[in-house]
Design a protein around this motif. Sequence first.
Motif, mmCIF file in Angstrom:
data_model
loop_
_atom_site.group_PDB
_atom_site.id
_atom_site.type_symbol
_atom_site.label_atom_id
_atom_site.label_comp_id
_atom_site.label_asym_id
_atom_site.label_seq_id
_atom_site.Cartn_x
_atom_site.Cartn_y
_atom_site.Cartn_z
ATOM 1 N N ARG A 1 -64.405 -62.432 21.204
ATOM 2 C CA ARG A 1 -64.447 -62.706 19.769
ATOM 3 C C ARG A 1 -65.484 -63.776 19.437
ATOM 4 N N VAL A 2 -65.562 -64.798 20.277
ATOM 5 C CA VAL A 2 -66.540 -65.870 20.052
ATOM 6 C C VAL A 2 -67.957 -65.315 20.144
ATOM 7 N N VAL A 3 -68.201 -64.510 21.176
ATOM 8 C CA VAL A 3 -69.532 -63.915 21.352
ATOM 9 C C VAL A 3 -69.883 -63.010 20.171
ATOM 10 N N ALA A 4 -68.919 -62.212 19.729
ATOM 11 C CA ALA A 4 -69.162 -61.327 18.582
ATOM 12 C C ALA A 4 -69.514 -62.134 17.333
ATOM 13 N N ALA A 5 -68.786 -63.230 17.114
ATOM 14 C CA ALA A 5 -69.070 -64.085 15.959
ATOM 15 C C ALA A 5 -70.451 -64.722 16.083
ATOM 16 N N LEU A 6 -70.821 -65.125 17.295
ATOM 17 C CA LEU A 6 -72.131 -65.729 17.512
ATOM 18 C C LEU A 6 -73.256 -64.714 17.320
ATOM 19 N N VAL A 7 -73.020 -63.469 17.712
ATOM 20 C CA VAL A 7 -74.023 -62.413 17.506
ATOM 21 C C VAL A 7 -74.306 -62.257 16.009
ATOM 22 N N ILE A 8 -73.235 -62.217 15.212
ATOM 23 C CA ILE A 8 -73.398 -62.083 13.750
ATOM 24 C C ILE A 8 -74.131 -63.298 13.190
ATOM 25 N N ARG A 9 -73.764 -64.493 13.672
ATOM 26 C CA ARG A 9 -74.425 -65.714 13.203
ATOM 27 C C ARG A 9 -75.905 -65.711 13.568
ATOM 28 N N LEU B 1 -77.881 -59.559 21.140
ATOM 29 C CA LEU B 1 -78.665 -59.332 19.930
ATOM 30 C C LEU B 1 -80.093 -58.927 20.265
ATOM 31 N N GLN B 2 -80.702 -59.603 21.237
ATOM 32 C CA GLN B 2 -82.083 -59.268 21.598
ATOM 33 C C GLN B 2 -82.164 -57.882 22.229
ATOM 34 N N LEU B 3 -81.165 -57.517 23.014
ATOM 35 C CA LEU B 3 -81.152 -56.194 23.632
ATOM 36 C C LEU B 3 -81.065 -55.103 22.574
ATOM 37 N N ILE B 4 -80.165 -55.270 21.611
ATOM 38 C CA ILE B 4 -80.026 -54.286 20.529
ATOM 39 C C ILE B 4 -81.327 -54.193 19.736
ATOM 40 N N THR B 5 -81.911 -55.350 19.423
ATOM 41 C CA THR B 5 -83.160 -55.375 18.664
ATOM 42 C C THR B 5 -84.281 -54.674 19.426
ATOM 43 N N SER B 6 -84.411 -54.970 20.713
ATOM 44 C CA SER B 6 -85.475 -54.376 21.519
ATOM 45 C C SER B 6 -85.321 -52.868 21.645
ATOM 46 N N VAL B 7 -84.089 -52.406 21.781
ATOM 47 C CA VAL B 7 -83.844 -50.960 21.881
ATOM 48 C C VAL B 7 -84.256 -50.259 20.585
ATOM 49 N N LEU B 8 -83.834 -50.813 19.453
ATOM 50 C CA LEU B 8 -84.181 -50.209 18.164
ATOM 51 C C LEU B 8 -85.691 -50.238 17.928
ATOM 52 N N VAL B 9 -86.323 -51.356 18.258
ATOM 53 C CA VAL B 9 -87.775 -51.470 18.099
ATOM 54 C C VAL B 9 -88.488 -50.452 18.982
ATOM 55 N N THR B 10 -88.027 -50.299 20.215
ATOM 56 C CA THR B 10 -88.651 -49.342 21.132
ATOM 57 C C THR B 10 -88.555 -47.922 20.602
#
Length: 257
Positions: free
Chosen positions: A9-17, A110-119
């Motif tokens: 839950r903490v990680v999920a909240a930090l991802v959104i932040r 977050l960076q992994l999701i971003t990189s996948v979408l960008v790719t």
Amino acid sequence: MYNITQHVRVVAALVIREMQARFGSKPGGYIWAIVDPLAHVTIMTTIFSALARVPAIGSDFALFFASGYLPFIFYQGMSTFVAGAVRSNKNLFSYPIVSPFDAAVARYILQLITSVLVTIVVMLLSTSESTHLNQLNLGLAVEAVTVASLMGFGMGMANISLFADYPLYEKVFSLINRPLYLLSGVLLVPESMPGPIYDMLMWNPLVHIVMWFREAIYPEYTPTGLDKLYAIECTSVLLMIGLCLFTASKTLREDRI
């Protein structure tokens, strides 16, 4: 089990932040994440297409540069973004349930999701050779970018502690890291280089990752010298070093981090 759920839950909240802090509430932030690498590929395509008739592989300069640049930024983008995880979230560590490792993991996700979408978007927009995308070996591509992202995570974790303990190292690392783009096989294929230069390049695990990704894009490309095990071993060692340095950092412990 409760502790694991709490950390999730903490990680999920930090991802959104982190997402809100990085991209903002306006769509322009997300668009720029795609425009930046797409513009880079376009500029390099324009320059090299004016200097040469065909790229080293295939006939589409844009696809060739995208196939080298995209796996490289899985590493570079990850290592840079994760390295700033503790510094950017320092005020949150006064809460007992939030740890520095949670911040680093959140940035990795977050960076992994971003990189996948960008790719995906850049590959679709940067090439006119749709046949290569139809023949894409998705398994090889996923393997290559996963290793690249984990290598970037390991370097980022190491740099969190090294930047905190040795401020001068951050400047030295920046200087050393700049030519890495040119030494990772992004603009060329190592097989085209003279023997001594080829041997030197093959010590760089990122060269193997780029070759690995290009093998997935180009069915006709059989990279000589590609050693996937070497890339995986280097990534594993870097992850272990990064985690050990992160855990042992005196500066981070003194700051409660």
